[in-house]
Design an enzyme around this catalytic site. Structure first.
Site, PDB file in Angstrom:
ATOM      1  N   LYS A  44      44.199  33.715  46.918  1.00 44.15           N
ATOM      2  CA  LYS A  44      43.638  32.583  46.185  1.00 44.15           C
ATOM      3  C   LYS A  44      44.432  31.288  46.411  1.00 44.15           C
ATOM      4  CE  LYS A  44      41.612  35.491  42.551  1.00 44.15           C
ATOM      5  NZ  LYS A  44      41.328  35.597  41.099  1.00 44.15           N
ATOM      6  N   TYR A  98      31.203  34.813  42.311  1.00 43.63           N
ATOM      7  CA  TYR A  98      31.582  35.291  40.978  1.00 43.63           C
ATOM      8  C   TYR A  98      30.389  35.318  40.016  1.00 43.63           C
ATOM      9  CZ  TYR A  98      36.619  35.295  41.967  1.00 43.63           C
ATOM     10  OH  TYR A  98      37.873  35.590  42.460  1.00 43.63           O
ATOM     11  N   ASN A 140      46.131  34.187  39.601  1.00 41.74           N
ATOM     12  CA  ASN A 140      46.634  35.546  39.781  1.00 41.74           C
ATOM     13  C   ASN A 140      46.704  35.968  41.257  1.00 41.74           C
ATOM     14  OD1 ASN A 140      43.901  35.849  40.173  1.00 41.74           O
ATOM     15  ND2 ASN A 140      43.628  37.536  38.732  1.00 41.74           N
ATOM     16  N   HIS A 184      42.358  38.484  44.824  1.00 38.22           N
ATOM     17  CA  HIS A 184      41.161  39.176  44.313  1.00 38.22           C
ATOM     18  C   HIS A 184      40.952  40.434  45.140  1.00 38.22           C
ATOM     19  CE1 HIS A 184      37.008  39.944  43.095  1.00 38.22           C
ATOM     20  NE2 HIS A 184      36.795  40.191  44.374  1.00 38.22           N
ATOM     21  N   GLU A 193      30.662  41.792  48.640  1.00 45.33           N
ATOM     22  CA  GLU A 193      31.710  40.768  48.828  1.00 45.33           C
ATOM     23  C   GLU A 193      32.115  40.626  50.299  1.00 45.33           C
ATOM     24  OE1 GLU A 193      34.832  41.715  46.031  1.00 45.33           O
ATOM     25  OE2 GLU A 193      33.578  41.151  44.314  1.00 45.33           O
TER      26      GLU A 193
HETATM   27  P1  CMP Z   1      39.430  38.314  40.005  1.00 42.25           P
HETATM   28  O1  CMP Z   1      39.947  39.648  40.337  1.00 42.25           O
HETATM   29  O2  CMP Z   1      39.276  37.331  41.112  1.00 42.25           O
HETATM   30  O3  CMP Z   1      38.016  38.488  39.267  1.00 42.25           O
HETATM   31  C1  CMP Z   1      37.531  37.573  38.320  1.00 42.25           C
HETATM   32  C2  CMP Z   1      38.550  36.557  37.947  1.00 42.25           C
HETATM   33  O4  CMP Z   1      38.307  35.885  36.742  1.00 42.25           O
HETATM   34  C3  CMP Z   1      39.880  37.240  37.713  1.00 42.25           C
HETATM   35  O5  CMP Z   1      40.416  37.677  38.934  1.00 42.25           O
HETATM   36  C4  CMP Z   1      40.659  36.154  37.022  1.00 42.25           C
HETATM   37  O6  CMP Z   1      41.235  35.255  37.931  1.00 42.25           O
HETATM   38  C5  CMP Z   1      39.559  35.465  36.252  1.00 42.25           C
HETATM   39  N1  CMP Z   1      39.617  35.833  34.849  1.00 42.25           N
HETATM   40  C6  CMP Z   1      39.368  37.019  34.304  1.00 42.25           C
HETATM   41  N2  CMP Z   1      39.531  36.965  32.967  1.00 42.25           N
HETATM   42  C7  CMP Z   1      39.899  35.721  32.689  1.00 42.25           C
HETATM   43  C8  CMP Z   1      40.211  35.044  31.495  1.00 42.25           C
HETATM   44  N3  CMP Z   1      40.170  35.682  30.308  1.00 42.25           N
HETATM   45  N4  CMP Z   1      40.559  33.771  31.590  1.00 42.25           N
HETATM   46  C9  CMP Z   1      40.579  33.140  32.786  1.00 42.25           C
HETATM   47  N5  CMP Z   1      40.278  33.734  33.962  1.00 42.25           N
HETATM   48  C10 CMP Z   1      39.952  35.007  33.900  1.00 42.25           C
END
Ligand code: CMP
Length: 143
Positions: A11, A51, A114, A117, A128
């Site tokens: 990311k 998403y 984070n 993904h 995906e």
């Molecule tokens: P990812 O694995 O990319 O899949 C969906 C993404 O949404 C997740 O990682 C996080 O980056 C984001 N996400 C999930 N829950 C939250 C939350 N409560 N607040 C903000 N971002 C979130």
């Protein structure tokens, strides 16, 4: 166990902190193979489509804003049980709760920023992978 493919994204936060190499090293050290990879900058429409399952969630707009804030790297990873293996390697969604031997534990900083993904099931992996890579890109490397 079956040989599977899964879709990974590095990311914008991790690209920004020069962590692409470190993250790919963790992927390879865990036994996963990089089948194909590319840098790209997602448009808002592309992020929203990727998403789409989260469209109704309160964090959807922030998530799409973050994912379009800079370049990402999309990768297809292959290996035994690749989907579960890679999800284990990523660690929990919230980086603050991620163990220090996981990618998010090392490179993530919050639930949104984070670092990576990964697909969560075989059907989402198929969707995906096709979202980021054409058949030609995937098949050209299999010849
Ligand atoms: P990812 O694995 O990319 O899949 C969906 C993404 O949404 C997740 O990682 C996080 O980056 C984001 N996400 C999930 N829950 C939250 C939350 N409560 N607040 C903000 N971002 C979130």
């Amino acid at each position: 166990m079956a040989i599977e493919r899964t879709l990974a994204m590095i990311k914008p936060d991790a690209v920004e902190k020069n962590a692409i190499g470190g993250i790919i090293k963790m992927m390879e050290d865990s036994g996963l193979k990089v089948v194909v990879a590319k840098m790209r900058r997602l448009t808002p429409k592309q992020a929203e489509g990727f998403y789409g399952v989260h469209r109704e969630r309160p964090f959807f707009s922030d998530l799409c804003g973050f994912m379009t804030s800079g370049p990402i790297m999309a990768l297809v990873l292959e290996g035994e049980d690749a989907i579960a293996t890679y999800r284990g390697l990523m660690g929990p969604t919230d980086s603050a709760k991620a163990p220090k031997d996981t990618i998010r534990g090392v490179y993530g900083s919050s639930i949104e920023r984070n670092a990576v993904h990964g697909s969560d099931a075989t059907d989402t992996a198929a969707f995906e992978i096709s979202y980021h890579f054409s058949e030609a890109e995937l098949n050209g490397l299999l010849a």
